[in-house]
Design a protein around this motif. Structure first.
Motif, PDB file in Angstrom:
ATOM      1  N   TRP A 591       0.675  -1.026   0.361  1.00 13.03           N
ATOM      2  CA  TRP A 591      -0.025  -0.040  -0.261  1.00 13.03           C
ATOM      3  C   TRP A 591       0.707   1.334   0.181  1.00 13.03           C
ATOM      4  O   TRP A 591       2.048   1.184  -0.444  1.00 13.03           O
ATOM      5  N   PRO A 592       0.295   1.739  -0.510  1.00 18.04           N
ATOM      6  CA  PRO A 592       1.280   3.692  -0.659  1.00 18.04           C
ATOM      7  C   PRO A 592       1.785   4.408   0.678  1.00 18.04           C
ATOM      8  O   PRO A 592       0.749   3.780   2.157  1.00 18.04           O
ATOM      9  N   SER A 593       2.344   4.374   0.876  1.00 16.00           N
ATOM     10  CA  SER A 593       3.447   4.737   2.323  1.00 16.00           C
ATOM     11  C   SER A 593       2.734   6.082   3.199  1.00 16.00           C
ATOM     12  O   SER A 593       2.883   6.651   2.125  1.00 16.00           O
ATOM     13  N   GLY A 594       3.115   5.747   4.601  1.00 12.73           N
ATOM     14  CA  GLY A 594       2.630   7.238   5.135  1.00 12.73           C
ATOM     15  C   GLY A 594       0.893   6.713   5.257  1.00 12.73           C
ATOM     16  O   GLY A 594       0.464   7.545   5.834  1.00 12.73           O
ATOM     17  N   GLN A 595       0.076   5.984   4.695  1.00 10.81           N
ATOM     18  CA  GLN A 595      -1.847   5.678   5.111  1.00 10.81           C
ATOM     19  C   GLN A 595      -1.539   4.229   5.742  1.00 10.81           C
ATOM     20  O   GLN A 595      -0.872   3.452   6.024  1.00 10.81           O
ATOM     21  N   PRO A 596      -2.330   4.033   6.356  1.00 13.47           N
ATOM     22  CA  PRO A 596      -2.670   2.857   7.016  1.00 13.47           C
ATOM     23  C   PRO A 596      -2.577   1.331   6.638  1.00 13.47           C
ATOM     24  O   PRO A 596      -3.315   1.560   5.641  1.00 13.47           O
ATOM     25  N   ARG A 597      -2.713   0.550   7.240  1.00 14.72           N
ATOM     26  CA  ARG A 597      -2.367  -0.765   6.435  1.00 14.72           C
ATOM     27  C   ARG A 597      -3.453  -1.396   6.399  1.00 14.72           C
ATOM     28  O   ARG A 597      -4.633  -1.007   6.737  1.00 14.72           O
ATOM     29  N   PRO A 598      -4.604  -1.414   4.703  1.00 12.83           N
ATOM     30  CA  PRO A 598      -4.984  -1.851   3.937  1.00 12.83           C
ATOM     31  C   PRO A 598      -5.398  -3.135   4.905  1.00 12.83           C
ATOM     32  O   PRO A 598      -5.337  -3.825   4.609  1.00 12.83           O
ATOM     33  N   TYR A 622       6.900  10.107  -0.034  1.00 12.72           N
ATOM     34  CA  TYR A 622       8.970  10.121  -0.197  1.00 12.72           C
ATOM     35  C   TYR A 622       9.398   9.048  -1.220  1.00 12.72           C
ATOM     36  O   TYR A 622       9.880   8.729  -1.297  1.00 12.72           O
ATOM     37  N   GLY A 623       8.377   9.086  -2.080  1.00 16.56           N
ATOM     38  CA  GLY A 623       8.160   7.950  -3.375  1.00 16.56           C
ATOM     39  C   GLY A 623       8.447   6.962  -2.783  1.00 16.56           C
ATOM     40  O   GLY A 623       9.445   6.135  -3.670  1.00 16.56           O
ATOM     41  N   THR A 624       7.420   6.770  -1.679  1.00 15.75           N
ATOM     42  CA  THR A 624       7.715   5.161  -1.177  1.00 15.75           C
ATOM     43  C   THR A 624       6.893   3.723  -1.545  1.00 15.75           C
ATOM     44  O   THR A 624       6.005   4.933  -0.914  1.00 15.75           O
ATOM     45  N   VAL A 625       6.644   3.200  -1.408  1.00 13.71           N
ATOM     46  CA  VAL A 625       5.181   1.700  -0.609  1.00 13.71           C
ATOM     47  C   VAL A 625       5.779   0.889   0.057  1.00 13.71           C
ATOM     48  O   VAL A 625       6.868   1.380   0.401  1.00 13.71           O
ATOM     49  N   SER A 626       4.397   0.548   1.138  1.00  9.91           N
ATOM     50  CA  SER A 626       5.266  -0.452   2.197  1.00  9.91           C
ATOM     51  C   SER A 626       4.601  -1.769   1.781  1.00  9.91           C
ATOM     52  O   SER A 626       3.463  -2.166   0.879  1.00  9.91           O
ATOM     53  N   ALA A 627       5.201  -3.155   2.272  1.00 13.55           N
ATOM     54  CA  ALA A 627       5.141  -3.833   2.065  1.00 13.55           C
ATOM     55  C   ALA A 627       4.586  -4.769   3.224  1.00 13.55           C
ATOM     56  O   ALA A 627       6.171  -4.464   4.447  1.00 13.55           O
ATOM     57  N   VAL A 775      -6.702   4.017  -6.704  1.00 13.09           N
ATOM     58  CA  VAL A 775      -7.508   4.415  -5.059  1.00 13.09           C
ATOM     59  C   VAL A 775      -6.897   3.317  -3.787  1.00 13.09           C
ATOM     60  O   VAL A 775      -5.853   3.160  -4.214  1.00 13.09           O
ATOM     61  N   VAL A 776      -6.946   4.807  -2.680  1.00 11.63           N
ATOM     62  CA  VAL A 776      -6.267   3.356  -1.969  1.00 11.63           C
ATOM     63  C   VAL A 776      -6.828   2.349  -1.363  1.00 11.63           C
ATOM     64  O   VAL A 776      -8.236   1.377  -1.279  1.00 11.63           O
ATOM     65  N   PRO A 777      -6.346   1.141  -1.524  1.00  7.05           N
ATOM     66  CA  PRO A 777      -6.951  -0.396  -1.853  1.00  7.05           C
ATOM     67  C   PRO A 777      -7.882  -0.667  -0.705  1.00  7.05           C
ATOM     68  O   PRO A 777      -7.605  -0.152   0.186  1.00  7.05           O
TER      69      PRO A 777
END
Length: 881
Positions: A591-598, A622-627, A775-777
């Motif tokens: 998901w997009p970094s900086g957002q809550p984990r969906p 900051y140009g990142t995604v989170s896993a 969209v936000v997942p």
């Protein structure tokens, strides 16, 4: 006259502008009194020119190259000379002679801005009884005046002397050598000799004695007047300088003098001469003793210097010239060189009716003696004054532009840059602002611009006085501040509706606040296909992902990855994500970094297994995604496939799933280490100029664990993967592949053999239909709350935008009781035999699905293999915006 190849010149005509003469000599043969021969500047003439025709008093014959300085001229080629013989009332201007100039038996001749760089014995020779010859504002290589020439004037010339005697006057009475700058190396710089040279004058000259190797042993001398020429000859206001001052500055009547004082005491001459030991401080420069120290009444004085500039009084220097005169010594007149002038307005922002003050600051040698023309830009007459300030009252609001022009005493002028004057309407400070998305532009697609970035623009604020403080509350817990009225940029971490509040304060202490609700969302974007490359492999860094801990994956903008320059403005990344070596059954969310984990997931993995899936995800802070793994530990492999970006890229056209190839019926299984090229564009409804295709890859009948790569160029196989196959299991994954040569893609498996089934679900191209909005997942449907989908049954998934024509989904089958497949298609349309994912008993199987949409819905068909739970997550949608 003009001898250029395109001039249509001839020496047999009348010498008109349309048909000029080819040579100067041709014109010299027919020119009449009062006529002017105009010579093309920069022209080169290989001829010896002789002028022997005469003008009349008030009607001279003139030869001119129309030049005001030495930067352009007409040229006589090397070895070619100019001779004026037996002529009168002649003027020559702007001619460069490489072979010397001779004036013989001629009267009333003017040589102006003439450049003489060579000659047999001297650059310029005047003799044989010539009368009234004037060589002025010229650059000469030595001068000899001889043979009874009378009344010769040498004034404001530069002399680069290459002969034993620089200016040599022999038997030539009443010769005036005035205001010249002479550089000498050998012999005598100015010599007056012969019985007939009486009544001559040497005034206001600057003599540089320069060290050089001389052919003659004759001692160096500055000014020498022989005993036979002293009668009536005068010398004064000269300056001698240079490293060779050990030579004799003066010789008068055969006696040498080492100082001006000794010279004046013995002869009565040179009382105002200067001997300047430091030659580096002499010349047309500040502090030079030549400034304003000459004799303005000397014989042969000109009102302009060698560049045509008038005599100027430097107000910073005392006038030590004769009778308080201010002519400079030498050929050059120090001027008030105006480099520029700056203007300031105070206050530069005020309501109409306020008195404003303009201040000019000149940049020049002489800051005094200037006249200023203040133009306040509102149509009123300029204020002309010698003061460096001027006041003005603007009568009505305007965005005026003020300017000042400074003029010095010799007429040179320079203007300032435009200075804005903001004149406002009187009234209270009233804050107003707009909020607009900041997007990359098609003209500069690589501009770094994060998604969800906005600009808060306050320029519409009614501000009678300068705004000194602008504070913005962006409504997401962050604030911004600037010390003026302007724009502030801000990047939100996630879409939403935010209350933005702007508070301002002006220079008079007044405050005003405005608030508005702003919707921030992702922008429809085009797709940019790239050659795939590996972005992350934790197996090589020994940094496995951990359950409960997010791993940041940085999207490399710019040239961070050699050979794969990516835009800093990309909004959505398309990745192939592989999880392997899991310590337990788990799933991975991206998901997009900086957002809550969906609550959604992207990859489901069994303990010890390997599973991959395509992920379409907005790029976060900051140009990142989170896993993040739900639990356990595993290795994570991320391959970069492409990206979406506003204002660039290609549009997408979804198609009804169409089978491209099935190796079970065509070509046989793909063997390990082998490649197979498949036609994907120009067939099955996909245009030949498509830039990328969206495909569903299914592996079946694999003989061993392996991976499959789909790529564009058969000669450049990447190190990435698209599908992991296993014996006894049908496995699917969706891929977006750039189109390679001749509309093909290439398939490769690294080991064993496997059958491949490839279904096309859409394409990207310049004629595509839709842009993508991420969209936000978001979870659209989960049959675990409504009951399983029976074999052969179809479930409808709604919740998509009504204007969507396509969607990117993550579809997951779980709790399957038998092998089978799911097919996703637009609601209300017939399904095809193509599959979207393959179900396996006991396994949870996800797949990235791109599908057409109708009426905001899609249909999910379950094959007859067995019942399944189906989970549908929305990643984004396509619209014809």
């Amino acid at each position: 006259m003009n001898n250029e190849g395109t001039s249509n010149c001839t020496d047999t005509g009348a010498g008109s502008q349309a048909v000029p003469f080819c040579t100067i000599s041709a014109a010299a043969k027919i020119v009449k009194p009062g006529q002017t021969v105009r010579i093309k500047t920069w022209g080169h003439y290989d001829e010896n020119v002789v002028i022997d025709r005469s003008g009349e008093p008030g009607k001279p014959i003139t030869f001119t190259a129309d030049t005001e300085d030495f930067s352009s001229a007409a040229y006589l080629e090397f070895g070619r000379s100019l001779t004026i013989s037996g002529a009168s009332h002649v003027a020559v201007r702007g001619l460069h002679s490489y072979g010397g100039v001779d004036v013989r038996r001629s009267t009333d001749v003017e040589l102006d801005r003439v450049y003489v760089s060579n000659g047999a014995s001297a650059g310029l020779v005047i003799g044989e009884g010539s009368v009234g010859v004037r060589a002025v504002r010229s650059r000469l290589l030595g001068v000899r005046v001889e043979g009874g020439a009378r009344g010769t004037v040498l004034s404001r010339n530069q002399l680069d002397i290459g002969f034993e005697r620089g200016v040599d006057v022999i038997d030539a009475p009443e010769t005036a050598v005035t205001n010249n700058t002479l550089v000498s190396g050998c012999g005598t710089t100015i010599s007056v000799r012969g019985a007939a040279s009486s009544g001559s004058a040497v005034f206001n000259n600057v003599l540089f004695t320069w060290p050089t190797d001389c052919a003659s042993a004759e001692p160096r001398k500055g000014i020498e007047v022989a005993a036979s020429a002293t009668a009536g000859t005068r010398a004064d206001y000269n300056l001698i300088t240079g490293p060779e001052l050990k030579s004799t500055p003066y010789t008068w009547g055969g006696t040498g003098y080492q100082t001006p004082a000794a010279f004046a005491a013995a002869t009565g001459q040179g009382a105002h001469d200067i001997l300047a030991p430091d030659y580096s401080k002499v010349g047309a420069k500040d502090g030079s003793p030549t400034i304003d120290s000459g004799d303005p009444t000397a014989p042969g004085v000109l009102p302009t210097d060698t560049y045509g500039r008038p005599t100027a009084d430097d107000p910073r220097v005392a006038n030590t010239g004769k009778d308080g005169g201010y002519i400079d010594r030498g050929a050059f007149e120090t001027q008030d060189v105006l480099k520029g002038v700056t203007l300031s307005i105070d206050p530069a922002w005020a309501p109409a009716g306020t008195t404003v003050k303009a201040t000019a600051v000149p940049d020049g040698r002489w800051p005094t003696g200037l006249t200023y023309h203040y133009d306040f830009g509102d149509g009123t007459a300029p204020v002309v004054t010698k003061a460096t300030t001027a006041e003005h009252v603007y009568s009505s609001p305007c965005a005026c532009v003020a300017k000042v022009t400074a003029v010095n005493g010799v007429g040179e002028k320079v203007s300032s840059f435009d200075q804005p004057a903001k004149v406002t309407a009187p009234g209270p400070l009233t804050t107003a602002f707009t909020v607009t998305p900041l997007l990359p532009t098609s003209s500069d697609p690589f501009t770094r611009r994060a998604p969800l970035t906005v600009s808060v623009d306050t320029d519409d604020t009614a501000a009678p006085w300068p705004v000194t403080s602008t504070d913005v509350d962006f409504g997401d817990g962050t604030q911004g501040h600037i010390d003026n009225l302007g724009d502030l940029e801000h990047t939100y971490k996630m879409p939403g509706t935010y209350d933005v509040t702007v508070t301002m304060q002006d220079a008079k202490g007044a405050k005003s606040t405005a608030k508005r609700s702003v919707k921030v969302d992702y922008t429809p974007s085009g797709y940019v296909a790239t050659e795939p490359f590996r972005l992350l492999d934790t197996r090589t860094t020994n940094t496995p992902v951990q359950g409960g801990t997010a791993t940041l994956v940085t999207l490399p903008a710019g040239p961070a990855v050699p050979g794969h320059r990516l835009s800093g403005g990309m909004a959505v990344a398309v990745l192939n994500v592989t999880v392997t070596g899991a310590t337990e059954d788990t799933h991975l969310s991206v998901w997009p970094s900086g957002q809550p984990r969906p609550v959604t997931s992207n990859v489901n993995i069994k303990a010890g297994g390997t599973s991959s899936n395509t992920v379409t995800v907005p790029i976060g802070a900051y140009g990142t995604v989170s896993a993040q793994l739900n639990s356990g530990r595993a290795a994570l492999i991320v391959d970069f496939v492409g990206y979406y970006q506003p204002n660039v890229g290609q549009r997408f056209s979804p198609v009804t799933p169409t089978r491209v190839v099935d190796t079970r019926t065509t070509g046989g299984a793909l063997g390990g280490g082998q490649t197979r090229t498949v036609k994907v564009a120009g067939v099955n409804g996909i245009p030949a100029d498509a830039t990328a295709v969206a495909l569903n890859l299914t592996g079946t009948g694999a003989t061993e664990q392996a991976h499959v790569i789909a790529y564009p160029d058969p000669a450049k196989r990447p190190t990435t993967s698209n599908l992991n196959v296993e014996p006894g299991k049908d496995k699917s994954n969706q891929a977006i592949v750039p189109v390679g040569p001749n509309g093909t893609i290439t398939l490769f498996t690294n080991s064993g053999s496997t059958h491949l089934v490839v279904d096309a679900v859409g394409y990207y191209g310049k004629d595509g239909n839709a842009l993508f909005t991420p969209v936000v997942p978001k979870r659209l449907a989960d049959t675990r709350t409504t009951g399983k989908v029976a074999p052969g049954a179809t479930t409808t998934v709604s919740g998509l935008p009504a204007n969507a024509i396509g969607a990117a989904l993550n579809v997951t089958a779980t709790e399957s009781i038998a092998p089978g497949f799911l097919t996703v298609h637009a609601f209300g349309t017939p399904r095809t035999s193509a599959s979207s994912l393959n179900t396996l008993p006991g396994l949870t199987v996800p797949n990235h699905v791109m599908t057409p949409v109708a009426d905001g819905k899609v249909s999910v068909f379950n094959s007859w293999g067995g019942s399944n739970h189906v989970i549908t997550d929305l990643l984004g949608y396509f619209t014809q915006s």
